[in-house]
Design a protein around this motif. Sequence first.
Motif, PDB file in Angstrom:
ATOM      1  N   THR A 139       0.388  -0.750  -0.102  1.00  0.00           N
ATOM      2  CA  THR A 139       0.167   0.334   0.028  1.00  0.00           C
ATOM      3  C   THR A 139       0.825   1.137  -0.477  1.00  0.00           C
ATOM      4  OG1 THR A 139       0.092  -0.210   2.029  1.00  0.00           O
ATOM      5  CG2 THR A 139      -2.071  -0.654   1.330  1.00  0.00           C
ATOM      6  N   GLY A 140       1.690   1.159  -1.115  1.00  0.00           N
ATOM      7  CA  GLY A 140       2.851   2.353  -0.469  1.00  0.00           C
ATOM      8  C   GLY A 140       2.849   3.563  -1.580  1.00  0.00           C
ATOM      9  N   GLY A 141       1.400   4.187  -2.176  1.00  0.00           N
ATOM     10  CA  GLY A 141       0.805   5.001  -2.675  1.00  0.00           C
ATOM     11  C   GLY A 141       1.296   5.098  -3.480  1.00  0.00           C
ATOM     12  N   VAL A 142       1.610   6.355  -3.557  1.00  0.00           N
ATOM     13  CA  VAL A 142       2.885   6.142  -5.387  1.00  0.00           C
ATOM     14  C   VAL A 142       4.148   6.594  -5.194  1.00  0.00           C
ATOM     15  CG1 VAL A 142       1.146   8.410  -6.154  1.00  0.00           C
ATOM     16  CG2 VAL A 142       3.186   9.364  -4.149  1.00  0.00           C
ATOM     17  N   GLY A 143       4.651   5.310  -4.071  1.00  0.00           N
ATOM     18  CA  GLY A 143       6.061   5.355  -3.677  1.00  0.00           C
ATOM     19  C   GLY A 143       6.993   5.936  -3.305  1.00  0.00           C
ATOM     20  N   SER A 144       8.413   6.452  -3.554  1.00  0.00           N
ATOM     21  CA  SER A 144       8.876   7.686  -3.055  1.00  0.00           C
ATOM     22  C   SER A 144       8.646   9.045  -3.714  1.00  0.00           C
ATOM     23  CB  SER A 144      10.011   7.600  -2.762  1.00  0.00           C
ATOM     24  OG  SER A 144      10.674   6.744  -4.386  1.00  0.00           O
ATOM     25  N   PHE A 145       8.474  10.241  -3.799  1.00  0.00           N
ATOM     26  CA  PHE A 145       7.949  11.186  -4.313  1.00  0.00           C
ATOM     27  C   PHE A 145       8.542  11.858  -4.067  1.00  0.00           C
ATOM     28  CE2 PHE A 145       4.820  10.873  -0.447  1.00  0.00           C
ATOM     29  CZ  PHE A 145       5.517  11.954   0.387  1.00  0.00           C
ATOM     30  N   THR A 146       8.821  13.080  -5.197  1.00  0.00           N
ATOM     31  CA  THR A 146       9.244  14.581  -4.603  1.00  0.00           C
ATOM     32  C   THR A 146       9.458  15.419  -5.159  1.00  0.00           C
ATOM     33  OG1 THR A 146      11.514  13.918  -6.404  1.00  0.00           O
ATOM     34  CG2 THR A 146      12.327  13.306  -4.985  1.00  0.00           C
ATOM     35  N   PRO A 147       9.382  16.530  -5.015  1.00  0.00           N
ATOM     36  CA  PRO A 147       8.288  17.689  -5.553  1.00  0.00           C
ATOM     37  C   PRO A 147       8.579  18.571  -6.763  1.00  0.00           C
ATOM     38  CG  PRO A 147       9.173  18.752  -4.200  1.00  0.00           C
ATOM     39  CD  PRO A 147       9.729  17.092  -3.594  1.00  0.00           C
ATOM     40  N   ARG A 148       7.774  18.870  -7.578  1.00  0.00           N
ATOM     41  CA  ARG A 148       8.448  18.789  -9.036  1.00  0.00           C
ATOM     42  C   ARG A 148       9.220  20.862  -9.287  1.00  0.00           C
ATOM     43  NH1 ARG A 148       3.730  16.561 -11.419  1.00  0.00           N
ATOM     44  NH2 ARG A 148       4.566  15.047 -12.252  1.00  0.00           N
ATOM     45  N   ARG A 149      10.009  20.742  -8.977  1.00  0.00           N
ATOM     46  CA  ARG A 149      10.969  22.562  -9.186  1.00  0.00           C
ATOM     47  C   ARG A 149      10.015  23.733  -9.761  1.00  0.00           C
ATOM     48  NH1 ARG A 149      12.182  20.179  -4.283  1.00  0.00           N
ATOM     49  NH2 ARG A 149      13.761  21.890  -4.327  1.00  0.00           N
ATOM     50  N   LEU A 150      10.153  24.613  -8.303  1.00  0.00           N
ATOM     51  CA  LEU A 150      10.421  25.720  -9.471  1.00  0.00           C
ATOM     52  C   LEU A 150      11.126  26.359  -9.790  1.00  0.00           C
ATOM     53  CD1 LEU A 150       7.856  27.186 -10.971  1.00  0.00           C
ATOM     54  CD2 LEU A 150       7.949  28.831  -8.548  1.00  0.00           C
ATOM     55  N   PRO A 151      12.157  26.380 -10.722  1.00  0.00           N
ATOM     56  CA  PRO A 151      13.601  27.072 -10.699  1.00  0.00           C
ATOM     57  C   PRO A 151      13.701  28.674  -9.810  1.00  0.00           C
ATOM     58  CG  PRO A 151      12.769  25.714 -12.937  1.00  0.00           C
ATOM     59  CD  PRO A 151      11.727  26.048 -11.894  1.00  0.00           C
ATOM     60  N   ALA A 152      12.637  29.045 -10.430  1.00  0.00           N
ATOM     61  CA  ALA A 152      12.861  30.716  -9.570  1.00  0.00           C
ATOM     62  C   ALA A 152      12.772  30.759  -8.194  1.00  0.00           C
ATOM     63  CB  ALA A 152      12.029  31.363 -10.280  1.00  0.00           C
ATOM     64  N   GLY A 153      11.996  29.785  -8.053  1.00  0.00           N
ATOM     65  CA  GLY A 153      12.485  29.733  -6.769  1.00  0.00           C
ATOM     66  C   GLY A 153      13.166  28.897  -5.489  1.00  0.00           C
ATOM     67  N   ASP A 154      14.487  28.148  -6.330  1.00  0.00           N
ATOM     68  CA  ASP A 154      15.140  27.633  -5.377  1.00  0.00           C
ATOM     69  C   ASP A 154      16.275  28.080  -4.498  1.00  0.00           C
ATOM     70  OD1 ASP A 154      14.722  24.684  -6.823  1.00  0.00           O
ATOM     71  OD2 ASP A 154      16.220  24.958  -8.637  1.00  0.00           O
ATOM     72  N   SER A 155      16.517  29.020  -4.736  1.00  0.00           N
ATOM     73  CA  SER A 155      17.415  29.840  -3.690  1.00  0.00           C
ATOM     74  C   SER A 155      17.102  30.331  -2.457  1.00  0.00           C
ATOM     75  CB  SER A 155      18.034  31.106  -4.163  1.00  0.00           C
ATOM     76  OG  SER A 155      17.237  32.029  -4.737  1.00  0.00           O
ATOM     77  N   TYR A 156      15.548  30.554  -2.391  1.00  0.00           N
ATOM     78  CA  TYR A 156      14.829  30.828  -1.632  1.00  0.00           C
ATOM     79  C   TYR A 156      13.905  29.485  -0.519  1.00  0.00           C
ATOM     80  CZ  TYR A 156      15.718  35.398  -1.995  1.00  0.00           C
ATOM     81  OH  TYR A 156      16.023  36.549  -3.092  1.00  0.00           O
ATOM     82  N   GLU A 157      13.670  28.483  -1.025  1.00  0.00           N
ATOM     83  CA  GLU A 157      13.508  27.746  -0.185  1.00  0.00           C
ATOM     84  C   GLU A 157      13.766  27.346   1.252  1.00  0.00           C
ATOM     85  OE1 GLU A 157      12.962  22.269  -1.144  1.00  0.00           O
ATOM     86  OE2 GLU A 157      14.198  23.608  -2.528  1.00  0.00           O
ATOM     87  N   GLY A 158      12.841  27.279   1.465  1.00  0.00           N
ATOM     88  CA  GLY A 158      12.750  27.060   3.116  1.00  0.00           C
ATOM     89  C   GLY A 158      12.809  28.404   4.044  1.00  0.00           C
ATOM     90  N   ARG A 159      13.009  30.013   2.816  1.00  0.00           N
ATOM     91  CA  ARG A 159      13.122  30.989   3.219  1.00  0.00           C
ATOM     92  C   ARG A 159      11.947  31.712   2.969  1.00  0.00           C
ATOM     93  NH1 ARG A 159      16.958  33.836   1.947  1.00  0.00           N
ATOM     94  NH2 ARG A 159      17.983  32.820   0.118  1.00  0.00           N
ATOM     95  N   GLY A 160      10.999  30.759   2.581  1.00  0.00           N
ATOM     96  CA  GLY A 160       9.470  31.352   2.104  1.00  0.00           C
ATOM     97  C   GLY A 160       8.619  30.704   1.412  1.00  0.00           C
TER      98      GLY A 160
END
Length: 354
Positions: free
Chosen positions: A129-150
């Motif tokens: 019952t592993g759902g969709v398996g292991s998952f990673t979010p599709r990235r928004l390149p413009a926001g990479d440097s602010y991940e975790g900071r808003g």
Amino acid sequence: MTADTGPDTRSLKPVSVDIAVVGAGPAGLFAAYYAGLRGLRVALLDSLPHPGGQVAALYPEKRIHDIAGLPAVHGRELIDNLLLQVAPFEPEWLLGHTAVSLNRSANGGGWVIGTDQGGDVRCGAVVVTGGVGSFTPRRLPAGDSYEGRGVTYHVARLADHRGQDVVVVGGGDSAVDWALALEPLARSVTLVHRTDRFRAQAHSVDLLRRSSVEVVTGAQVTACHGVERLSAVDVTVTGSEGSPERRDCQAMIAALGFTARLGPIGQWGMALVGNRILVGTDMQTDVPGVFAAGDIATYPGRVPLIAVGFGEAATAVNNAVARVRPDLGAVPGHSSDAVMPPAPQPVPALAAAS
């Protein structure tokens, strides 16, 4: 136990049960409950350190509207109730354990699941019952440097965004749901979507159109600004030759969906359709004694809903019961006739974590 906590179960000792459930999301928790209701011993494995799967990890504050008998329930509340439901049967919890290998037991009558922690789970049948398996979010390149900071890819706590200017990016159910959920709390909510076609439920889109959320379609977030934390974003209309529009923004939720992979489960010899495990009407795979339920399973016409996963989990477990205990059969009696065991005492590790 709640969706935020879980017992420390990184034991290397072998575990022997009737049914092993691989995946402790909603379908897995209900499968474990149903196995207990049928009188079987069950183990729950999950690579995450807490129960609840994707719902607990990514959508604990999201309101779910498509479960029978529950007009609306937050993800966290749903998982907490499922944990209360399964608790009297005291399953073996192996959280933080990734199921790596699946092999026939020495006598050929069951299975041995090997984990990345070195322990084995011996069982008569397996329900994946592993759902969709292991998952990673599709990235928004413009926001990479602010991940975790808003910039985040989901909302862990709605209250964290009280009084903020929030930009939500995306056009699916998650994006629309987050925008509507944040509307009463945030100072302003803007939803930015690259087209004018939404993939969300029609009713939700209608609510969005009638809300105070500003909807900007045919546009993308192309840049983020701020010193220590995010303070503004640039929104660019697709194909426009004009300058981007800069908007105040202390939080941006990029709800662009997730990519998933089965991981080691994909090497267990079961027939696959893409990242899903093909099952029959009894939820059994083409490997006898191995079943699948929830979003990791597929068959013609399947609809990916939590409510559907619950029914599949019950079907999988009851057919697994017939293999492990032929004397019990696949058809259960009325649940109202079951004698429920008393609720167990709180697990010490959980009480300390609460």
